[in-house]
Design a protein around this motif. Structure first.
Motif, short mmCIF file in Angstrom:
data_model
loop_
_atom_site.label_atom_id
_atom_site.label_comp_id
_atom_site.label_asym_id
_atom_site.label_seq_id
_atom_site.Cartn_x
_atom_site.Cartn_y
_atom_site.Cartn_z
N CYS A 113 50.15 25.13 3.10
CA CYS A 113 50.57 23.82 2.59
C CYS A 113 51.81 24.02 1.72
O CYS A 113 51.97 25.07 1.09
N GLY A 114 52.63 22.99 1.64
CA GLY A 114 53.76 22.98 0.72
C GLY A 114 54.66 24.19 0.89
O GLY A 114 55.10 24.54 1.99
N SER A 158 48.56 31.40 1.09
CA SER A 158 48.26 30.61 -0.10
C SER A 158 48.49 31.42 -1.36
O SER A 158 47.89 32.49 -1.52
N GLN A 159 49.35 30.94 -2.20
CA GLN A 159 49.58 31.60 -3.48
C GLN A 159 48.26 31.73 -4.22
O GLN A 159 47.86 32.81 -4.61
N GLY A 182 45.15 31.04 -3.11
CA GLY A 182 43.98 31.46 -2.33
C GLY A 182 42.83 30.48 -2.46
O GLY A 182 41.69 30.79 -2.06
N THR A 218 43.48 26.74 -2.10
CA THR A 218 43.85 25.41 -1.60
C THR A 218 42.79 24.93 -0.59
O THR A 218 42.52 25.61 0.41
N VAL A 277 54.26 25.21 -11.97
CA VAL A 277 53.67 24.50 -10.83
C VAL A 277 54.58 24.63 -9.60
O VAL A 277 54.10 24.78 -8.47
N ALA A 278 55.87 24.60 -9.82
CA ALA A 278 56.80 24.78 -8.70
C ALA A 278 56.82 26.26 -8.31
O ALA A 278 57.19 27.11 -9.11
N ALA A 279 56.40 26.53 -7.09
CA ALA A 279 56.32 27.93 -6.64
C ALA A 279 57.72 28.46 -6.38
O ALA A 279 58.54 27.79 -5.74
N GLN A 286 55.86 35.90 -0.30
CA GLN A 286 55.22 35.59 0.99
C GLN A 286 56.17 35.90 2.15
O GLN A 286 55.78 36.46 3.17
N LYS A 344 48.84 23.09 -9.89
CA LYS A 344 49.20 24.35 -9.23
C LYS A 344 48.22 24.70 -8.12
O LYS A 344 48.60 25.26 -7.10
C1 AGP Z 1 55.00 24.40 -4.49
O1 AGP Z 1 56.08 24.33 -5.36
C2 AGP Z 1 54.01 23.38 -4.66
N1 AGP Z 1 53.59 23.25 -5.99
C3 AGP Z 1 52.93 23.27 -3.60
O2 AGP Z 1 53.56 22.76 -2.49
C4 AGP Z 1 52.13 24.54 -3.20
O3 AGP Z 1 52.97 25.42 -2.53
C5 AGP Z 1 50.97 24.11 -2.29
O4 AGP Z 1 50.10 23.28 -3.01
C6 AGP Z 1 50.20 25.28 -1.72
O5 AGP Z 1 49.57 26.04 -2.70
P1 AGP Z 1 48.99 27.47 -2.37
O6 AGP Z 1 50.12 28.34 -1.95
O7 AGP Z 1 48.35 27.93 -3.63
O8 AGP Z 1 47.99 27.30 -1.26
#
Ligand code: AGP
Length: 633
Positions: A324-325, A371-372, A374, A376, A422-424, A431, A628
């Motif tokens: 996602c995202g 997933s950052q 893990g 979501t 919050v902004a990755a 990744q 986040k």
């Molecule tokens: C990224 O800047 C966002 N905050 C969002 O899109 C995020 O990447 C997305 O919610 C997925 O999160 P995850 O990588 O922890 O699954």
């Protein structure tokens, strides 16, 4: 989304809970609250809308002991806390958790969504319960209070209530009638129990949505599974399933050091995390890509795991990347890279769409969940669905202790380090680096590319961290652009090929922290619709890289310029003099092999988003409406 904490032990509960909530602020900041049983066994509740700081400001001085609340006064204490990302009901004080029942005997905090809350609410209202909030959560606490009227065993009450719930939850519950017990339950939302001891040798337990809120106190953790309930008392932790059958608790000792959340002198976490990227890429490569002549080592845990994974890679017929995202955008870069190098089909899916159709997946597929966090919810559901359908799942995550890492067949940690903003940013580059390593390893094993080409890519990849440093040393032009274009209402990002996902990521970054409307398009798509939007007010930021699409992109920029758009180039190759008038601003960045260029082109777009948001005075690290970790679908 939403973070919960529960405490049972001999320290003052409120300061400890507030301190733990601070580590969960990334999960939401719509409101915060705590509830505890005081010395007279009365339920005390404090809650405030907005950030945790607002809660701290309303706490009486006696509850405001800074630090970890390490005051052990002999008596046992119990309390719960919550940080909210609003789903049902506005972000105000009334909807803030903890919620209590009508008789003020039970308090509860919840992360997740109770899908049948409306039916429960109506049923309970008919039975005389008065609801105060608009939340789904209040139905649960009222239900508990209702069921406890005729049932003295509170564990049975909790089991009965859970049996009636549909949806996702992580819960912490306390009751004044049972002051020595803390209840915790999990279904499709993370929950960890820390098992520790205070300085006087008293046992203590901290239950939280994430281990980061616990590791300051103990590194002995029990990861609750879906459908499990914990009854925690001074005597220990009793875990049972929804039928009430006991389950043997497994205590894991994790090696994580207490995680320091520190801006290290930067104004915002986002800026610090952007600047960490050279080391993040170095870390990600370390031990995996030693030199151009050595094969790549992917998983970095045990030789057996590596061998099993390598066997798996030999047989796969297709790769499906799900996220996602930002994680989705990183997956898109991986698609371009792996497909070109390995000549194997690679599909990229948005997790929320994947899970609600009947996707064609079988045991010849390697599914990669990105997933950052893990955690979501949609990506986790996609992981489970893929495994059900027989695919092997590899998770690329920044959190080795996450639910996805626990449930996947294989885990490749991306090693970005804690990402607070919050902004990755750095998790994206980590990744992408991990997917590059996977693509190179696959191409090597399958002999899908010329060894010289692979060696050239490996050699260039090793040089990327130093080149990111060069980009980071030249931010003045980006700060000037932020001032110049900061008041734009709409911004378009265009790119082609492997940088197309970078355009999408640039737009995502800008909109999430500056609230400026932004879209990322393939340069070729411009003329199929978006070009209609262009006029002299719209900045069009184009990513130009030396390679097969450079001339095509130049043409796309000229099409935009012909509609009077304000064209900006981020280019890794000098733009011929006669074409330079197409652009109002040009930023040159170091050159590298085209397939690897997203690791460099992304950096100025992250910085531009950062400086624009900063110029507009936005809350960079905690943008409105976002969280986040998105643990609700
Ligand atoms: C990224 O800047 C966002 N905050 C969002 O899109 C995020 O990447 C997305 O919610 C997925 O999160 P995850 O990588 O922890 O699954």
């Amino acid at each position: 989304m939403c973070g919960i904490v529960g405490y049972l032990g001999h320290k003052s509960p409120v300061p400890l809970i507030v301190d733990s909530l601070r580590h969960l602020e990334y999960r939401g900041y719509d409101s915060a609250g705590v509830a505890y049983l005081d010395n007279e066994n009365l339920l005390q509740v404090y809650k405030a809308s907005g950030k945790l700081m607002n809660l701290e400001n309303i706490l009486p001085a006696s509850l405001q002991i800074r630090g970890n609340g390490n005051v052990s006064n002999g008596a046992q204490h119990i309390g719960i806390g919550h940080i909210r990302w609003a789903t049902h009901g506005a972000a105000n004080d009334v909807n803030a958790h903890p919620h209590t029942g009508s008789r003020n005997e039970i308090a509860l905090v919840h992360n997740g969504i109770i899908e049948n809350f409306y039916e429960l609410r109506q049923e309970l209202q008919c039975k005389g319960h008065t609801f105060l909030s608009e939340t789904d959560t209040e139905s649960v606490v009222q239900l508990l209070e209702h069921l406890s009227q005729d049932e003295p065993d509170f564990c049975k009450v909790v089991l009965k209530a859970l049996d009636k719930l549909q949806g996702a939850y992580a819960l912490n519950v306390i009751s004044k009638k049972h002051p020595n017990k803390l209840y915790a339950a999990r279904n499709q939302a993370p929950l960890v129990i820390g098992v520790g001891q205070d300085a006087n040798g008293h046992p203590e337990y901290i239950v939280a949505s994430d281990a980061v809120a616990i590791v300051q106190h103990t590194n002995r953790l029990i990861y609750l599974k879906d459908g499990e309930i914990a009854e925690i008392s001074e005597q220990g932790v009793r875990i049972m399933n929804l039928k009430g059958d006991l389950v043997e608790p497994v205590i894991e000792t994790i090696s994580t050091d207490p995680l320091t959340i520190d801006k290290k002198g930067y104004k915002h976490f986002m800026l610090k995390e952007i600047y960490e990227q050279p080391d993040v890429v170095r870390n990600s490569l370390s031990g995996r890509l030693q030199s151009v002549h050595q094969p790549i080592w992917l998983l970095g845990n045990t030789p057996q795991a590596e061998e099993t994974f390598n066997r798996e890679l030999q047989d796969i017929g297709r790769i499906v990347i799900i996220g996602c995202g930002t994680s989705y955008n990183a997956g898109m870069v991986g698609k371009y890279f792996i497909e070109e190098l390995v000549q194997i089909p690679v599909e990229v899916e948005a997790a929320g769409e994947f899970r609600y159709r009947n996707p064609f997946i079988n045991n010849k597929d390697l599914v990669i969940t990105m997933s950052q966090s893990g955690e979501t919810a949609d990506t986790l559901a996609a992981l489970r669905l893929s495994r059900q359908k027989g695919a092997k799942v590899l998770t690329l995550t920044n959190r080795e202790d996450s639910t996805m890492a626990r449930e996947a067949d294989f885990v490749m940690p991306v090693r970005a380090g804690v990402e607070v903003s919050v902004a990755a940013t750095k998790s994206f580059t980590a990744q992408v680096t991990a997917l590059y390593l996977l693509g190179l390893a696959l191409a090597e094993k399958r002999k899908a590319s010329h060894p010289e080409q692979l060696e050239a890519l490996k050699s260039d990849l090793l040089k990327i961290p130093a080149r990111i440093e060069t980009v980071l040393h030249n931010t003045e032009p980006l700060q000037a652009m932020a001032r110049k274009y900061g008041h734009a209402r709409d911004v378009l990002f265009i790119a082609r090929g492997v940088n197309f996902p970078v355009a999408m990521e640039g737009a995502l970054k800008l909109k999430e922290i500056s609230y400026i409307h932004a879209e990322g398009y393939s340069g070729s798509e411009l003329k199929h619709g978006p070009i209609a939007m262009l006029d002299s007010n719209i900045p069009v930021i184009s990513v130009l890289t030396k390679g097969p699409v450079f001339e095509k992109m130049i043409s796309n920029c000229q099409e935009a310029k012909a509609r009077e758009a304000r064209c900006i180039a981020i280019s890794n190759t000098p733009i011929p003099k006669e074409l330079q008038t197409t652009f109002e601003d040009i930023l040159e960045i170091p050159e590298c092999m085209e397939p690897l260029s997203p690791l460099l082109t992304t950096i100025p777009l992250q910085l531009l988003a950062y400086y624009m948001a900063e110029f507009l005075g936005k809350d960079v690290d905690q943008p409105r409406n976002l969280a986040k970790s998105v643990t609700v679908e």
